[in-house]
Scaffold this motif. Structure first.
Motif, PDB file in Angstrom:
ATOM      1  N   VAL A  85       1.836  -9.687  11.237  1.00 49.99           N
ATOM      2  CA  VAL A  85       1.588 -10.394   9.972  1.00 49.99           C
ATOM      3  C   VAL A  85       0.581  -9.600   9.135  1.00 49.99           C
ATOM      4  O   VAL A  85       0.730  -9.457   7.918  1.00 49.99           O
ATOM      5  N   THR A  86      -0.440  -9.054   9.800  1.00 50.08           N
ATOM      6  CA  THR A  86      -1.429  -8.229   9.093  1.00 50.08           C
ATOM      7  C   THR A  86      -0.746  -7.025   8.449  1.00 50.08           C
ATOM      8  O   THR A  86      -1.061  -6.658   7.304  1.00 50.08           O
ATOM      9  N   ALA A  87       0.213  -6.425   9.151  1.00 51.46           N
ATOM     10  CA  ALA A  87       0.961  -5.301   8.576  1.00 51.46           C
ATOM     11  C   ALA A  87       1.730  -5.748   7.335  1.00 51.46           C
ATOM     12  O   ALA A  87       1.833  -5.004   6.345  1.00 51.46           O
ATOM     13  N   MET A  88       2.263  -6.973   7.361  1.00 56.28           N
ATOM     14  CA  MET A  88       2.972  -7.506   6.190  1.00 56.28           C
ATOM     15  C   MET A  88       1.998  -7.693   5.028  1.00 56.28           C
ATOM     16  O   MET A  88       2.348  -7.444   3.863  1.00 56.28           O
ATOM     17  N   LEU A  89       0.762  -8.109   5.332  1.00 54.06           N
ATOM     18  CA  LEU A  89      -0.248  -8.273   4.277  1.00 54.06           C
ATOM     19  C   LEU A  89      -0.622  -6.926   3.656  1.00 54.06           C
ATOM     20  O   LEU A  89      -0.870  -6.840   2.448  1.00 54.06           O
ATOM     21  N   VAL A  90      -0.665  -5.875   4.478  1.00 52.98           N
ATOM     22  CA  VAL A  90      -0.902  -4.533   3.941  1.00 52.98           C
ATOM     23  C   VAL A  90       0.207  -4.179   2.940  1.00 52.98           C
ATOM     24  O   VAL A  90      -0.058  -3.673   1.847  1.00 52.98           O
ATOM     25  N   GLY A  91       1.448  -4.492   3.312  1.00 50.79           N
ATOM     26  CA  GLY A  91       2.566  -4.228   2.400  1.00 50.79           C
ATOM     27  C   GLY A  91       2.447  -5.005   1.104  1.00 50.79           C
ATOM     28  O   GLY A  91       2.703  -4.473   0.020  1.00 50.79           O
ATOM     29  N   ALA A  92       2.034  -6.267   1.211  1.00 50.25           N
ATOM     30  CA  ALA A  92       1.861  -7.081   0.002  1.00 50.25           C
ATOM     31  C   ALA A  92       0.766  -6.510  -0.882  1.00 50.25           C
ATOM     32  O   ALA A  92       0.887  -6.483  -2.119  1.00 50.25           O
ATOM     33  N   ALA A  93      -0.316  -6.019  -0.250  1.00 48.65           N
ATOM     34  CA  ALA A  93      -1.437  -5.446  -1.014  1.00 48.65           C
ATOM     35  C   ALA A  93      -1.027  -4.145  -1.703  1.00 48.65           C
ATOM     36  O   ALA A  93      -1.493  -3.845  -2.811  1.00 48.65           O
ATOM     37  N   ILE A  94      -0.140  -3.389  -1.063  1.00 46.77           N
ATOM     38  CA  ILE A  94       0.404  -2.190  -1.727  1.00 46.77           C
ATOM     39  C   ILE A  94       1.302  -2.621  -2.884  1.00 46.77           C
ATOM     40  O   ILE A  94       1.248  -2.052  -3.980  1.00 46.77           O
ATOM     41  N   ASP A  96       1.119  -5.314  -4.747  1.00 48.96           N
ATOM     42  CA  ASP A  96       0.425  -5.861  -5.929  1.00 48.96           C
ATOM     43  C   ASP A  96      -0.629  -4.898  -6.481  1.00 48.96           C
ATOM     44  O   ASP A  96      -1.383  -5.250  -7.393  1.00 48.96           O
ATOM     45  N   GLY A  97      -0.685  -3.700  -5.900  1.00 45.16           N
ATOM     46  CA  GLY A  97      -1.582  -2.680  -6.438  1.00 45.16           C
ATOM     47  C   GLY A  97      -2.996  -2.715  -5.903  1.00 45.16           C
ATOM     48  O   GLY A  97      -3.827  -1.888  -6.281  1.00 45.16           O
ATOM     49  N   SER A  98      -3.293  -3.663  -5.007  1.00 36.39           N
ATOM     50  CA  SER A  98      -4.648  -3.730  -4.440  1.00 36.39           C
ATOM     51  C   SER A  98      -4.942  -2.503  -3.578  1.00 36.39           C
ATOM     52  O   SER A  98      -6.063  -1.999  -3.550  1.00 36.39           O
ATOM     53  N   LEU A  99      -3.927  -2.051  -2.864  1.00 32.42           N
ATOM     54  CA  LEU A  99      -4.029  -0.831  -2.047  1.00 32.42           C
ATOM     55  C   LEU A  99      -3.124   0.230  -2.668  1.00 32.42           C
ATOM     56  O   LEU A  99      -1.981  -0.078  -3.031  1.00 32.42           O
ATOM     57  N   PRO A 100      -3.604   1.487  -2.746  1.00 33.55           N
ATOM     58  CA  PRO A 100      -2.755   2.513  -3.368  1.00 33.55           C
ATOM     59  C   PRO A 100      -1.576   2.934  -2.508  1.00 33.55           C
ATOM     60  O   PRO A 100      -0.610   3.480  -3.026  1.00 33.55           O
ATOM     61  N   GLY A 101      -1.636   2.700  -1.201  1.00 38.38           N
ATOM     62  CA  GLY A 101      -0.537   3.112  -0.325  1.00 38.38           C
ATOM     63  C   GLY A 101      -1.054   3.338   1.078  1.00 38.38           C
ATOM     64  O   GLY A 101      -2.251   3.198   1.357  1.00 38.38           O
ATOM     65  N   VAL A 102      -0.152   3.709   1.994  1.00 32.85           N
ATOM     66  CA  VAL A 102      -0.538   3.844   3.397  1.00 32.85           C
ATOM     67  C   VAL A 102      -1.414   5.074   3.634  1.00 32.85           C
ATOM     68  O   VAL A 102      -2.013   5.211   4.701  1.00 32.85           O
ATOM     69  N   GLN A 103      -1.497   5.974   2.644  1.00 32.69           N
ATOM     70  CA  GLN A 103      -2.360   7.145   2.805  1.00 32.69           C
ATOM     71  C   GLN A 103      -3.809   6.878   2.365  1.00 32.69           C
ATOM     72  O   GLN A 103      -4.650   7.778   2.404  1.00 32.69           O
ATOM     73  N   ALA A 104      -4.109   5.663   1.951  1.00 30.79           N
ATOM     74  CA  ALA A 104      -5.494   5.299   1.585  1.00 30.79           C
ATOM     75  C   ALA A 104      -6.413   5.571   2.773  1.00 30.79           C
ATOM     76  O   ALA A 104      -6.058   5.310   3.919  1.00 30.79           O
ATOM     77  N   ARG A 105      -7.587   6.110   2.476  1.00 29.80           N
ATOM     78  CA  ARG A 105      -8.516   6.498   3.543  1.00 29.80           C
ATOM     79  C   ARG A 105      -9.399   5.318   3.947  1.00 29.80           C
ATOM     80  O   ARG A 105     -10.043   4.679   3.108  1.00 29.80           O
ATOM     81  N   VAL A 106      -9.415   5.045   5.242  1.00 29.23           N
ATOM     82  CA  VAL A 106     -10.029   3.832   5.785  1.00 29.23           C
ATOM     83  C   VAL A 106     -11.520   3.737   5.455  1.00 29.23           C
ATOM     84  O   VAL A 106     -11.996   2.716   4.939  1.00 29.23           O
TER      85      VAL A 106
END
Length: 358
Positions: A85-94, A96-106
Motif C-alpha cells: 500500500v505504501t508503494a501505491m502511495l508513492v505512485g500517487a505522490a508521483i 500528483d507531482g508531490s514526488l518527482p519520480g522514483v529517482q528522487a534522492r532519499v
C-alpha cells in the motif's frame, strides 16, 4: 456445508450486486465441490487460523467466506502487506507531482538529519526506487538476526527514522552476491526500515501524515471508510507494516492494481508506475520476483509455474492479482510467525480457488 455457511453463501450472492467494483457481469460460477473442500479443510483445522477468503472475478464477488471469528467488518492486521500500500502511495505522490519520480534522492527529504550527520556519498545517492525494491546499500536484513538494520532492533529505539538513516553501508562478503552480479543489478535484502523510510519520504513530500494522505488519494476514492495505520514513537506513519483493512477493502486495492491505477474514471496512480510496481525489479532470496514492494511469486497455475503478483504479510495475509484471469483473491489469516502460514494461504489459491473456476 454448515447452516451458517449456506446463509452466508446466499448473502454473498445477494450482496454481489451491491458491490459494483468494476464490471456489472454476473458472479462467476464456481465448482461447489472445490469450495466445500476448502471450507471443510478450514473447519477441520487442516488449514489453520484463516479469517477470510474473498474471490473477485471480473470485478464481482464470486466467493466470500469468514472463519475463526473473522467478519466482513473486521479490520485485519495484514502486517507487511502494508508495504504494498505504501508503494501505491508513492505512485500517487508521483502522479500528483508531490514526488518527482522514483529517482528522487532519499536523504534530500531529511535536511535536519543531513545537517547534523555526515552521510556516506554512496548513501546520499540512494533513491526512492532503491527503497521500493529493497536494494539499498544499508546493512539491513530482517532475515538476519545479526544485521544492524534488523527490524526488531529498530522497534526498540525511540527514533526509528534516525535509526534507519544512520545505518552503515553494507559490505559484501566473498560468498555474497554483489549488486552488479545480481539479477536486475540489485542486491535484494528484505528490510522493513526501507519501507518505513519510504513512508517518511511520502510524508515529507506531501506535507501530510501518511494515514491522511492514504485517505485522500486512495481510501476515500475507493470507498474505503475504515482503516488503521500505525505510527512510530516519533509520530511518523508506519509504511512498513501493521495497517488494518476490511477484506473487501483489500480487494478494492487489488482491483485498482488490476485496472492499472484507474478507478471509476479517475487515474489514482499513474498506469506506468503500476506496471513497474508489478514487474520484476529485483530477485528475492527465495527466487521470487520483487517489484515495488510487491511480490512476484512462482506458483503452479493450470499446470505451469506462473508469476502471480501479490501483497504479502506475516501470518499468511495475501492479496493476489491475476490480470490474465481478471481475478483478485484476498486471504486474511492470523497464523503469525507460523511456518505453515504462507504455504497454506498459497495453497488456498492454487488448490481450491483457481480449480473452482474451471
Amino acid at each position: 456445508m454448515h447452516h451458517y455457511q449456506h446463509r452466508l453463501a446466499a448473502l454473498v450472492f445477494a450482496l454481489a450486486a451491491a458491490l459494483p467494483l468494476t464490471a456489472p457481469a454476473a458472479p462467476a460460477a464456481l465448482d461447489s465441490a472445490r469450495i466445500t473442500a476448502l471450507e471443510s479443510a478450514i473447519a477441520s483445522q487442516d488449514i489453520k487460523q484463516i479469517t477470510s477468503v474473498l474471490l473477485l472475478v471480473d470485478g464481482r464477488v464470486a466467493y466470500e467466506g469468514y472463519f475463526n471469528g473473522g467478519t466482513a467488518e473486521t479490520l485485519n492486521d495484514v502486517r507487511s502487506a502494508s508495504k504494498s500500500v505504501t508503494a501505491m502511495l508513492v505512485g500517487a505522490a508521483i502522479g500528483d507531482g508531490s514526488l518527482p519520480g522514483v529517482q528522487a534522492r532519499v536523504y534530500d527529504y531529511f535536511p535536519a538529519f543531513t545537517a547534523g550527520h555526515s552521510v556516506d556519498p554512496r548513501l546520499r545517492a540512494m533513491t526512492v526506487e532503491d527503497l521500493l525494491t529493497m536494494s539499498t546499500l544499508w546493512e539491513c536484513d530482517d532475515e538476519n538476526a545479526f544485521s544492524a538494520g534488523n527490524e526488531e532492533r529498530m522497534y526498540v529505539t525511540e527514533h526509528w527514522l534516525d535509526f534507519a538513516l544512520s545505518l552503515p553501508v553494507k559490505g559484501f562478503a566473498p560468498w555474497m552476491t554483489r549488486p552488479e552480479d545480481s539479477p536486475h543489478g540489485r542486491a535484494h535484502a528484505y528490510c522493513t526500515a526501507n519501507s518505513f523510510v519510504l513512508g517518511a519520504v511520502v510524508e515529507q513530500a506531501t506535507k501530510r501524515p501518511l494515514a491522511d494522505y492514504a485517505a485522500q488519494v486512495l481510501e476515500r476514492p475507493l470507498g474505503i471508510t475504515a482503516s488503521r495505520w500505525n505510527r512510530s514513537p516519533e509520530g511518523i506513519g508506519m509504511g512498513g507494516g501493521g495497517t488494518r483493512y476490511r477484506s473487501r477493502d483489500l480487494a478494492r486495492l487489488g482491483e485498482l492494481v488490476l485496472a492499472e491505477g484507474r478507478w471509476q474514471g479517475r487515474q489514482l496512480i499513474p498506469s506506468r508506475y503500476v506496471r513497474a510496481m508489478v514487474s520484476a525489479q529485483a530477485t528475492a532470496g527465495d527466487g521470487s520476483d520483487y517489484g515495488y514492494q510487491w511480490w512476484g511469486l512462482k506458483l503452479p497455475v493450470d499446470g505451469h509455474e506462473t508469476t502471480v503478483w501479490t501483497m504479502s504479510g506475516n501470518g499468511g495475509n495475501y492479496v493476489f492479482v491475476m490480470p490474465e484471469k481478471k481475478l483478485v483473491a484476498v486471504i486474511t489469516s492470523q497464523a503469525y510467525n507460523r511456518s505453515y502460514a504462507h504455504p497454506q494461504s498459497r495453497r488456498i489459491l492454487t488448490e481450491f480457488l483457481l480449480p473452482a473456476l474451471r
